[in-house]
Design an enzyme around this catalytic site. Structure first.
Site, mmCIF file in Angstrom:
data_model
loop_
_atom_site.group_PDB
_atom_site.id
_atom_site.type_symbol
_atom_site.label_atom_id
_atom_site.label_comp_id
_atom_site.label_asym_id
_atom_site.label_seq_id
_atom_site.Cartn_x
_atom_site.Cartn_y
_atom_site.Cartn_z
ATOM 1 N N LYS A 1 10.639 -52.393 46.611
ATOM 2 C CA LYS A 1 9.528 -52.175 47.402
ATOM 3 C C LYS A 1 8.318 -51.191 46.682
ATOM 4 C CE LYS A 1 7.279 -50.232 50.422
ATOM 5 N NZ LYS A 1 5.856 -50.044 50.429
ATOM 6 N N GLY B 1 7.178 -41.027 44.573
ATOM 7 C CA GLY B 1 6.185 -40.898 45.467
ATOM 8 C C GLY B 1 5.880 -39.481 45.655
ATOM 9 N N SER B 2 5.096 -39.412 46.879
ATOM 10 C CA SER B 2 4.716 -37.977 47.291
ATOM 11 C C SER B 2 5.882 -37.217 48.165
ATOM 12 C CB SER B 2 3.667 -38.306 48.426
ATOM 13 O OG SER B 2 4.211 -38.986 49.601
ATOM 14 N N VAL C 1 6.987 -38.308 51.491
ATOM 15 C CA VAL C 1 7.672 -39.416 51.902
ATOM 16 C C VAL C 1 9.206 -39.213 51.309
ATOM 17 C CG1 VAL C 1 8.064 -41.989 51.531
ATOM 18 C CG2 VAL C 1 5.553 -41.009 52.144
ATOM 19 N N GLY C 2 9.170 -38.547 50.185
ATOM 20 C CA GLY C 2 10.459 -38.340 49.454
ATOM 21 C C GLY C 2 11.313 -37.522 50.424
ATOM 22 N N GLU D 1 11.720 -38.647 42.927
ATOM 23 C CA GLU D 1 10.760 -37.853 41.920
ATOM 24 C C GLU D 1 9.354 -38.027 42.793
ATOM 25 O OE1 GLU D 1 11.600 -36.395 39.320
ATOM 26 O OE2 GLU D 1 13.583 -37.227 39.264
ATOM 27 N N CYS E 1 1.495 -38.317 37.869
ATOM 28 C CA CYS E 1 2.291 -37.413 38.385
ATOM 29 C C CYS E 1 2.231 -36.144 37.463
ATOM 30 C CB CYS E 1 3.687 -37.922 38.688
ATOM 31 S SG CYS E 1 4.479 -38.573 37.254
ATOM 32 N N GLU F 1 -1.178 -31.026 45.415
ATOM 33 C CA GLU F 1 -1.270 -31.743 44.648
ATOM 34 C C GLU F 1 -2.627 -32.698 45.183
ATOM 35 O OE1 GLU F 1 1.154 -35.336 44.405
ATOM 36 O OE2 GLU F 1 1.075 -34.929 42.483
HETATM 37 P P1 NAD Z 1 3.481 -42.328 48.588
HETATM 38 O O1 NAD Z 1 4.683 -41.544 48.862
HETATM 39 O O2 NAD Z 1 2.454 -42.563 49.409
HETATM 40 O O3 NAD Z 1 4.377 -43.830 48.484
HETATM 41 C C1 NAD Z 1 5.344 -44.041 47.608
HETATM 42 C C2 NAD Z 1 6.123 -45.303 48.236
HETATM 43 O O4 NAD Z 1 6.865 -44.872 49.323
HETATM 44 C C3 NAD Z 1 5.266 -46.597 48.704
HETATM 45 O O5 NAD Z 1 5.927 -47.846 48.154
HETATM 46 C C4 NAD Z 1 5.181 -46.584 49.931
HETATM 47 O O6 NAD Z 1 4.932 -47.519 50.675
HETATM 48 C C5 NAD Z 1 6.574 -45.764 50.357
HETATM 49 N N1 NAD Z 1 6.739 -45.279 51.675
HETATM 50 C C6 NAD Z 1 5.949 -44.771 52.485
HETATM 51 N N2 NAD Z 1 6.404 -44.306 53.385
HETATM 52 C C7 NAD Z 1 7.725 -44.608 53.550
HETATM 53 C C8 NAD Z 1 8.616 -44.538 54.415
HETATM 54 N N3 NAD Z 1 8.721 -43.859 55.806
HETATM 55 N N4 NAD Z 1 9.841 -45.023 54.235
HETATM 56 C C9 NAD Z 1 10.074 -45.665 53.198
HETATM 57 N N5 NAD Z 1 9.081 -45.702 51.865
HETATM 58 C C10 NAD Z 1 7.916 -45.311 52.460
HETATM 59 O O7 NAD Z 1 3.024 -42.065 47.130
HETATM 60 P P2 NAD Z 1 1.683 -42.741 46.359
HETATM 61 O O8 NAD Z 1 0.488 -42.299 46.983
HETATM 62 O O9 NAD Z 1 1.974 -44.207 46.047
HETATM 63 O O10 NAD Z 1 2.148 -42.210 44.929
HETATM 64 C C11 NAD Z 1 1.318 -41.049 44.448
HETATM 65 C C12 NAD Z 1 2.473 -40.023 44.585
HETATM 66 O O11 NAD Z 1 3.488 -40.102 43.728
HETATM 67 C C13 NAD Z 1 2.015 -38.657 43.972
HETATM 68 O O12 NAD Z 1 2.445 -37.577 44.796
HETATM 69 C C14 NAD Z 1 2.653 -38.684 42.591
HETATM 70 O O13 NAD Z 1 2.672 -37.318 42.065
HETATM 71 C C15 NAD Z 1 3.859 -39.336 42.831
HETATM 72 N N6 NAD Z 1 4.291 -39.826 41.721
HETATM 73 C C16 NAD Z 1 5.424 -39.228 41.030
HETATM 74 C C17 NAD Z 1 6.071 -39.722 40.014
HETATM 75 C C18 NAD Z 1 7.273 -38.764 39.385
HETATM 76 O O14 NAD Z 1 7.970 -39.416 38.487
HETATM 77 N N7 NAD Z 1 7.753 -37.677 39.594
HETATM 78 C C19 NAD Z 1 5.405 -40.658 39.178
HETATM 79 C C20 NAD Z 1 4.452 -41.334 39.665
HETATM 80 C C21 NAD Z 1 3.906 -40.824 40.970
#
Ligand code: NAD
Length: 483
Positions: free
Chosen positions: A178, A231-232, A235-236, A253, A287, A385
Site C-alpha cells: 500500500k 512513515g511518520s 501513523v507508525g 521505521e 528521513c 520533524e
Molecule cells: P505518513 O505517515 O503520512 O504515511 C505513510 C504511509 O502510511 C502512507 O502510505 C499512508 O497512506 C499510510 N497511512 C496513513 N494513515 C494510515 C492508517 N491509519 N493506517 C494505515 N496506513 C496509514 O508519512 P509520509 O508523509 O508518506 O512520509 C513522510 C514520513 O516518513 C516522515 O516522517 C519521514 O521521516 C518518514 N520516513 C521514514 C523513513 C525511515 O526509514 N525511517 C524513510 C522515509 C520516510
C-alpha cells in the site's frame, strides 16, 4: 470538460483491476500544481481483502520454490527495471518532486537492492545446533511469515517498496504493498515491471488509496502475518497498536530530527558542504535529512560563513533540470505546516528562506532553504520533524555539551560528527543515541547491504536491509531428529 487524467488501478493477482471508488484524489506534480498526473482512488476494505486473498492463494507455490528459483525472479525484476530506468526516474521526478539526478540514483539503487536479495535467497537458512541427546540432529530453519503488508511513504517511492518487497519475496513471503497516495503512479509502474519480470500472479500486489480507507483494513486482514511500515511517527504508532493487538510481527521505521555536530577541530569546509547537502537536497525530505547542526561556539562564525556559501550554491530549480539540487516540497499541506511551525516559533532567521521572484516557483510548492538559530534545544523547532529545507543551528560549549544536545530529542535516526580527534569520535560513537552513526559524513544515504533503522522514537527497534531483513521476514523453527 472531460476528465483526461488517468484513473489508477489496483494490481491484484498479476493484473490491473478497475477500482470502484467512492472518491478520487488528484495526484499533483509538486513542481507544477496545475499538472494533474493521475487520479488515485480512496480505496476500500474490499480492495484490501481482494489483495490479501490473492497473496494468500499465491503463497504455497511461491514458498515451495527453492531459494535460487526465487532469486532468479528477483534478477529478472532487476533487469525489467533496468530496461525502463529513465522512464521510472522521470516519473518519480514528476510525481514526488525529486531532482532528476537523485531520481536516477534511486532507480539504480533499486536494481542493486534486487540483485542483493537475489543473492541472499541462495544463502544457508539456519544452523546446526549440538543436541543434548547423543546421535540426534538438531537444527534451526528460517521460514517465511506468510502474507506481508508493506505500507510506504512517498519520499523514496521505488526504493522503500523494494527494500521491503525484495527481502520479503526472497525469503518466501507474498506481498501486498500500500504505497502513499502521493506516489501511487510510480507504484503502478513498479507493478508493471513485475509483470515484465514474470513474477507469478499474486506474489506481489499493489493496492491504492488512503491510509484510513485501505491501509488500516490491509493490516487488519486475517491473512496478513507481518507488517512493515515506513512513515511518520504518528501513523507508525497506530500501525504498531493494531499489529500488537493482532499479535502480528511488525516493524515501524519513522521520522527523525537528525543532527550534525561540528567540533572545534573539524574540517569546516567539509562540514559545511555536507551539512548543506544533508539538510537541503531534495528539499530536506529524506528521513535522514539533517535538521539540526550543533556547533562548537569557538568556530561558529567561521562555520556559518561557509555554510551560507554552500547552501547558496545548491541550485533551487525545476526537478527536470539535471543541475537542480533542491526541488519543491511534496504538497501545499506540507508547505502550510512548515510555514505554521515557523510562524509559531521565536527562532531567528540566520539566512535564506526567500524564493527568487520567478513565475516557475509560484506554480509549485517551492520553499527556499532556510537556516535558523534555535537558542533552546527543547524548543519545538528543535524537537519536531518539519520535513523540509529548514536547518536549526544550536551552539555548544564543548563536545560533551554537543552530544547532550544531540541526544535531547525523542527521535534517534541519524547523526554525524565532524572532527579529526579520534578520542572524541570514539566517545561520540558510544554515546550518540541513533541507529545510523557517521563521522565526517552526511547524515543521509545508506548502503543497501547495511542494516538501516533508528533508535528511540524513530523505530520499533528492528532493522531493515542488509542481513537484518532476513530476521524480520522469517521466523525460526528449531528441529530435533532423534536416532
Ligand atoms: P505518513 O505517515 O503520512 O504515511 C505513510 C504511509 O502510511 C502512507 O502510505 C499512508 O497512506 C499510510 N497511512 C496513513 N494513515 C494510515 C492508517 N491509519 N493506517 C494505515 N496506513 C496509514 O508519512 P509520509 O508523509 O508518506 O512520509 C513522510 C514520513 O516518513 C516522515 O516522517 C519521514 O521521516 C518518514 N520516513 C521514514 C523513513 C525511515 O526509514 N525511517 C524513510 C522515509 C520516510
Amino acid at each position: 470538460m472531460a476528465d483526461t487524467a488517468e484513473h489508477l488501478q489496483n494490481f491484484i493477482h498479476g493484473e490491473f483491476r478497475r477500482v470502484e471508488s467512492d472518491g478520487w484524489m488528484d495526484d499533483l506534480n509538486p513542481s507544477d500544481a496545475g499538472d494533474v498526473i493521475a487520479r488515485v482512488p480512496h480505496g476500500s476494505a474490499d480492495d484490501a481483502r481482494a489483495a490479501t486473498t490473492a497473496a494468500a492463494a499465491a503463497l504455497p507455490a511461491w514458498r515451495a520454490l527453492t531459494g535460487p528459483a526465487r532469486g532468479e525472479h528477483l534478477h529478472r525484476w532487476a533487469a525489467a527495471i533496468s530496461e525502463r530506468a529513465e522512464e521510472l526516474a522521470q516519473a518519480m521526478a514528476r510525481e514526488v518532486g525529486k531532482p532528476i539526478g537523485e531520481s536516477r540514483g534511486e532507480v539504480g539503487r533499486c536494481i542493486v537492492i534486487l540483485r542483493y536479495y537475489a543473492g541472499e535467497a541462495v544463502r544457508s537458512v539456519g544452523d546446526v545446533i549440538p543436541a543434548g541427546l547423543p546421535g540426534a540432529l538438531q537444527y534451526s530453519l528460517r521460514e517465511p511469515l506468510g502474507v506481508v503488508a508493506l505500507i510506504t511513504p512517498w519520499n523514496f517511492p521505488l526504493a522503500i517498496p523494494l527494500w521491503k518487497a525484495a527481502p520479503a519475496l526472497a525469503f518466501g513471503n507474498t506481498v501486498v504493498l500500500k504505497p502513499s497516495e502521493l506516489s501511487s503512479r510510480v507504484a503502478t509502474l513498479l507493478a508493471e515491471t513485475s509483470i515484465t519480470a514474470g513474477l507469478p500472479r499474486g506474489v506481489f500486489n499493489v493496492i491504492l488509496g488512503t491510509g484510513v480507507d485501505v491501509g488500516t483494513p490491509l493490516i487488519e486482514a486475517p491473512e496478513v502475518r507481518g507488517i512493515s511500515f515506513t512513515g511518520s511517527a504518528k501513523v507508525g504508532a497506530l500501525v504498531a497498536a493494531i499489529a500488537a493487538r493482532r499479535n502480528v510481527r511488525y516493524q515501524t521505521e519513522m521520522g527523525g530530527k537528525n543532527v550534525v555536530i561540528v567540533a572545534a577541530d573539524a574540517d569546516l569546509d567539509a562540514a559545511a558542504a555536507l551539512t548543506a547537502a544533508g539538510a537541503m537536497r531534495y528539499a530536506g525530505q529524506k528521513c535522514t535529512a539533517t535538521s539540526r547542526v550543533v556547533v562548537d561556539r569557538k568556530i561558529e562564525g567561521d562555520f556559518l560563513d561557509r555554510l551560507r556559501s554552500q547552501v547558496e550554491a545548491l541550485p533551487l530549480g525545476p526537478v527536470a533540470d539535471a543541475t537542480s539540487a533542491v526541488g519543491p516540497l511534496i504538497s501545499q499541506r506540507s508547505h502550510d505546516s512548515i510555514s505554521a511551525a515557523l510562524a509559531d516559533s521565536t527562532a531567528d532567521r540566520i539566512f535564506g528562506g526567500e524564493l527568487p521572484d520567478d513565475e516557475r516557483f509560484r506554480r509549485g510548492f517551492y520553499f527556499a532553504p532556510l537556516v535558523i538559530r534555535i537558542a533552546d534545544p527543547a524548543a519545538r523547532l528543535a524537537q519536531e520533524e518539519l520535513f523540509g529545507p529548514v536547518l536549526g543551528v544550536l551552539s555548544a560549549d564543548d563536545m560533551e555539551h554537543a552530544i547532550a544536545i544531540a541526544n535531547q530529542t525523542r527521535y534517534g535516526l541519524s547523526a554525524s560528527l565532524f572532527t579529526h580527534d579520534l578520542r572524541s569520535a570514539l566517545h561520540y560513537v558510544q554515546r550518540i543515541e541513533v541507529g545510523l552513526v557517521r563521522v565526517n559524513g552526511d547524515t543521509t544515504g545508506v548502503d543497501p547491504h547495511a542494516p538501516f533503522g533508528g533508535m528511540k522514537g524513530s523505530s520499533s527497534g528492528s532493522r531493515e536491509q542488509g542481513p537484518a531483513a532476513r530476521e524480520f521476514y522469517t521466523e525460526t523453527k528449531t528441529v530435533q531428529i532423534n536416532p
